[in-house]
Design an enzyme around this catalytic site. Structure first.
Site, PDB file in Angstrom:
ATOM      1  N   LEU A 195       0.829  -1.207   0.000  1.00  0.00           N
ATOM      2  CA  LEU A 195       0.000   0.000   0.000  1.00  0.00           C
ATOM      3  C   LEU A 195       0.863   1.257   0.000  1.00  0.00           C
ATOM      4  CD1 LEU A 195      -2.857   1.197   0.129  1.00  0.00           C
ATOM      5  CD2 LEU A 195      -2.684   1.104   2.631  1.00  0.00           C
ATOM      6  N   ASP A 196       0.687   2.104  -1.013  1.00  0.00           N
ATOM      7  CA  ASP A 196       1.417   3.376  -1.153  1.00  0.00           C
ATOM      8  C   ASP A 196       2.924   3.185  -1.115  1.00  0.00           C
ATOM      9  OD1 ASP A 196      -0.952   4.881  -1.330  1.00  0.00           O
ATOM     10  OD2 ASP A 196      -1.137   4.965   0.854  1.00  0.00           O
TER      11      ASP A 196
END
Length: 299
Positions: free
Chosen positions: A242-243
């Site tokens: 994530l990110d």
């Protein structure tokens, strides 16, 4: 409501019918530039722009972006690629050739916030994003009328924890074989590996700069309470982390104690829309090479 009429496809510039871009990454070593330049010369091509970067002349990676003109490019491209494969094998290259007149097709994913979507549509309509926006997909219906005023198809696919798998399957059916790049313009859903893998290094996301310090809801309120002095945004390719994918572009702006939460949000939205548009523009202009979890951007 103002109606934004789609102006139609941007006219092809005369040189685009015979111009192409070549992207190369390979282990560094002597003779790479000479081999590529000589190959293009021997095939009647004229180099109009060349950029290169080496991570380490001894044992590192080498990256190159070339624009060249070749008469009757469409007729000669297949043979050019076949012949270049010999050079590529010698230097262990990863490479692609992209004709300029084959515009990349985009799908934009968006939720309720529209600032990044609006920026992309404005730049596309103005001709600053030299691509085709094939569709907009959203888990909310809010932007339907605005998007369709540009003549762009809008698909509303609701997403809930119980229907997420089915929703992503519908999204994949819409984009499969129809788009080259997916842009997450503040699309507030986490993508599963089933959607990420077919578009590896072809999904661009934007997020505010407060991660990982201020996670969860109301990050701007958290930042205000801590008295942050710099805010910004990051555009990156999407991975399963994530990110955590390769960063394409970032920007920041200084703020002060005089800026309340609303002003921080306004500043943050402005940075997000600009940073995302830059990243998308660089991708469609074939300016980005990915190595491991890092990008080389010939901007």
């Amino acid at each position: 409501m103002d109606i934004h009429v789609k102006s139609g496809a941007r006219p092809v510039k005369p040189y685009e019918s015979h111009r192409a871009r070549m992207l190369i990454s390979c282990p560094d070593g002597p003779g790479i530039v000479a081999a590529v330049s000589d190959f293009l010369h021997q095939h009647g091509a004229n180099i109009v722009q060349s950029d290169q970067y080496t991570m380490d002349p001894e044992g590192g990676m080498f990256f190159m972006r070339i624009e060249f003109d070749l008469e009757r490019l469409h007729d000669n491209l297949a043979q050019l690629k076949q012949d270049f494969a010999v050079i590529a094998a010698k230097f262990e290259m990863k490479w692609e050739i992209y004709p300029l007149n084959e515009k990349k097709k985009l799908a934009i994913f968006v939720s309720k916030e529209d600032h990044c979507l609006v920026e992309l549509l404005w730049q596309w309509q103005a001709g600053d994003l030299d691509a085709e926006i094939s569709m907009v997909i959203s888990n909310h219906p809010d932007n339907k009328e605005y998007v369709e005023s540009f003549g762009i198809p809008f698909y509303h696919i609701p997403v809930t924890p119980d229907t997420k798998k089915e929703a992503e399957q519908k999204q994949l059916e819409l984009v499969n074989g129809k788009v080259d790049l997916i842009v997450l313009a503040r699309y507030m859903q986490i993508l599963s590996p089933a959607l990420i893998e077919p578009y590896r290094n072809r999904i661009i996301n934007i997020h505010h700069s407060f991660l990982p310090a201020f996670v969860g809801g109301k990050p701007y309120a958290q930042a205000y309470d801590r008295g942050v002095k710099i805010i910004g945004a990051t555009a990156h390719y999407v991975t399963e982390e994530l990110d955590g994918g390769p960063i394409i572009e970032q920007d920041v702006q200084r703020v002060s104690h005089r800026d309340d939460v609303g002003e921080l949000k306004r500043i943050g939205r402005t940075i997000e829309r600009v940073v995302l548009a830059r990243a998308v523009k660089w991708h469609i202009e074939d300016r980005i090479l990915v190595h491991q979890n890092k990008t080389v951007v010939f901007s």
